[in-house]
Design a protein around this motif. Structure first.
Motif, PDB file in Angstrom:
ATOM      1  N   TYR A  12     -16.317  35.181  45.758  1.00  0.00           N
ATOM      2  CA  TYR A  12     -17.618  35.404  46.419  1.00  0.00           C
ATOM      3  C   TYR A  12     -18.574  34.232  46.204  1.00  0.00           C
ATOM      4  N   GLN A  13     -18.009  33.040  46.026  1.00  0.00           N
ATOM      5  CA  GLN A  13     -18.833  31.844  45.834  1.00  0.00           C
ATOM      6  C   GLN A  13     -18.510  30.845  46.938  1.00  0.00           C
ATOM      7  N   LEU A  14     -19.396  29.872  47.139  1.00  0.00           N
ATOM      8  CA  LEU A  14     -19.056  28.778  48.051  1.00  0.00           C
ATOM      9  C   LEU A  14     -17.992  27.923  47.382  1.00  0.00           C
ATOM     10  N   SER A  15     -17.242  27.205  48.194  1.00  0.00           N
ATOM     11  CA  SER A  15     -16.274  26.252  47.651  1.00  0.00           C
ATOM     12  C   SER A  15     -16.580  24.897  48.286  1.00  0.00           C
ATOM     13  N   ALA A  16     -16.037  23.847  47.677  1.00  0.00           N
ATOM     14  CA  ALA A  16     -16.252  22.501  48.227  1.00  0.00           C
ATOM     15  C   ALA A  16     -15.719  22.442  49.655  1.00  0.00           C
ATOM     16  N   GLU A  17     -14.588  23.130  49.844  1.00  0.00           N
ATOM     17  CA  GLU A  17     -13.945  23.106  51.163  1.00  0.00           C
ATOM     18  C   GLU A  17     -14.829  23.782  52.230  1.00  0.00           C
ATOM     19  N   LEU A  18     -15.411  24.928  51.861  1.00  0.00           N
ATOM     20  CA  LEU A  18     -16.307  25.645  52.795  1.00  0.00           C
ATOM     21  C   LEU A  18     -17.526  24.792  53.153  1.00  0.00           C
TER      22      LEU A  18
ATOM     23  N   GLU B 292     -14.977  23.761  40.166  1.00  0.00           N
ATOM     24  CA  GLU B 292     -15.392  23.915  41.566  1.00  0.00           C
ATOM     25  C   GLU B 292     -16.820  23.405  41.749  1.00  0.00           C
ATOM     26  N   MET B 293     -17.676  23.682  40.743  1.00  0.00           N
ATOM     27  CA  MET B 293     -19.065  23.191  40.823  1.00  0.00           C
ATOM     28  C   MET B 293     -19.040  21.651  40.906  1.00  0.00           C
ATOM     29  N   GLU B 294     -18.144  21.033  40.156  1.00  0.00           N
ATOM     30  CA  GLU B 294     -18.049  19.565  40.189  1.00  0.00           C
ATOM     31  C   GLU B 294     -17.606  19.077  41.571  1.00  0.00           C
ATOM     32  N   ARG B 295     -16.644  19.804  42.140  1.00  0.00           N
ATOM     33  CA  ARG B 295     -16.173  19.422  43.484  1.00  0.00           C
ATOM     34  C   ARG B 295     -17.296  19.598  44.516  1.00  0.00           C
ATOM     35  N   ILE B 296     -18.033  20.709  44.369  1.00  0.00           N
ATOM     36  CA  ILE B 296     -19.151  20.967  45.290  1.00  0.00           C
ATOM     37  C   ILE B 296     -20.174  19.840  45.191  1.00  0.00           C
TER      38      ILE B 296
END
Ligand SMILES: Cc1ncc(COP(=O)(O)O)c(C=O)c1O
Length: 387
Positions: free
Chosen positions: A152-158, A187-191
């Motif tokens: 239920y979180q955003l992802s870098a891909e989204l 994931e936060m780092e990728r975002i």
């Protein structure tokens, strides 16, 4: 009398549906019915006594006037020290800006970043006010549907996929409201990388940061010093009604935020700020940690209890005090379910409709901001209601 004029943006701002439910719950209570409240996102514990005492002392000492718009220097220093002590991160207290709740922080950040027509990406389901803050500044909120696959979180891909010519910022919350789920550090780092590569700004709402029960606890300040971080005394510190929060801004924005804060708020409540100086004391932290433990025990009670009676919770929430349950095995209309449940059994819970348009009819938010005894009773009433 009819209104002579109403700004268009007001029409776009919808009220919390749960407020109507709360009004009805209060009516039922005043007619003598027992109501178990699991709808409100606020701790049932009152503010810790040392903070209350400090607030009283502040009033007696005459701290009743305006303060600097960015907050009293002592409090900014104490907040910066909190990052040093708990995350081993050195934050210049000048970057800490004390705000009227994290709601004030969100308004200041959106105010300094978003031009009319510019877009801010965020989750759906998500905290309902986020899109309204963007609307108030004539920006365009872009809620992206998220589900169990991304916790239920955003992802870098989204974010990469939905970044448009007018996108200027991304707003995430970890742990999140209404799902209680975390954004893992990787994931936060990728975002952060994706947002940076687009020349955008990352805003991270860490209001539930201290209410984490598992997973990796970190602050986004450790990932980049050009990230805007939001926090609050409302939840972990049990100070919702004092209206005090903070943000940590990139150095280069401090002056602009100070200027906007001077104009919009002038200052935060002085007694609240002096009271909050106590919040990080070892004595208070001990009280808060006991409460965090209590919240964890409540989650551990409620999650299996709800699953057993037919709700599905796809991702175990590791923070905040919410369970976002899929109710499609029980009803196709969560809104009606919540209202009928309140009338029949006196249990107040929040329908998915308050958190966006991503399958709201299939979801209900349970806030475990009440005792296990009361939740046991609520689960019994739910069982009876479901039949
Ligand atoms: C994710 C999130 N952000 C911000 C807020 C605003 O809280 P406050 O203004 O009391 O700090 C809330 C309140 O429920 C919330 O859930």
């Amino acid at each position: 009398m009819t209104q002579k004029k109403l700004a268009r943006r007001v029409g776009k701002i919808v009220p919390f549906y749960v407020m109507d439910l709360l009004t009805r719950a209060k009516e039922l209570e005043s007619s003598g019915r027992s109501v178990i409240h699991m709808e409100v996102g606020e701790p049932d514990f009152i503010t810790a006594p040392p903070i209350i005492e400090a607030g009283k002392r502040a009033l007696d000492a005459g701290h009743t006037g305006y303060t600097p718009a960015t907050g009293i220097p002592e409090l900014r220093k104490v907040i910066a020290q909190h990052y040093q002590d708990n995350f081993d991160i050195t934050v210049d207290p000048r970057r800490v800006i004390v705000t009227p709740g994290s709601s004030g922080a969100l308004q200041l950040i959106i105010g300094v970043l978003v031009d009319p027509g510019q877009e801010v990406l965020m989750t759906d389901p998500g905290y309902p006010c986020n899109k309204n803050f963007v609307e108030v500044f004539s920006g365009v909120p872009v809620p992206l549907h998220v589900g169990p696959d991304t916790g239920y979180q955003l992802s870098a891909e989204l974010i990469e996929r939905n970044w448009g010519a007018n996108t200027c910022a991304v707003l995430v919350a970890s742990p999140s409201n209404p799902t209680g789920t975390l954004l893992p550090r990787a994931e936060m780092e990728r975002i952060y990388e994706v947002v940076n590569s687009k020349g955008g700004i990352l805003i991270v709402d860490e209001i539930y940061q201290e209410l984490v029960y598992g997973g990796d606890k970190f602050t986004a300040l450790d990932i980049g010093d050009d990230i805007f971080v939001i926090n609050s005394f409302s939840k972990y510190f049990g100070m919702t009604g004092w209206r005090l929060g903070w943000l940590v801004a990139p150095e280069s924005y401090v002056e602009n935020i100070d200027c906007l804060a001077q104009n919009i708020f002038l200052s935060c409540s002085a007694p609240a700020q002096y009271a909050a100086l106590q919040a990080f004391s070892p004595q208070c932290i001990e009280i808060m940690e006991e409460r965090r433990q209590a919240f964890r025990e409540r989650r551990d009670f409620l999650l299996p209890a709800l699953t057993e009676i037919g709700f599905d919770i796809a991702v175990k929430p590791e923070g905040a005090f919410y369970l976002y349950a899929d109710c499609s095995r029980l009803t196709g209309d969560s809104f009606k379910f919540c209202y009928d449940l309140l009338e029949a059994e006196g249990v107040a819970i929040t329908p998915g409709k308050d958190f966006g348009s991503n399958k709201p009819e299939q979801h209900i938010r349970f806030a475990y901001t009440t005792s296990i005894e009361k939740m046991e009773e609520a689960v019994n009433r739910l069982k009876r209601f479901i039949g």
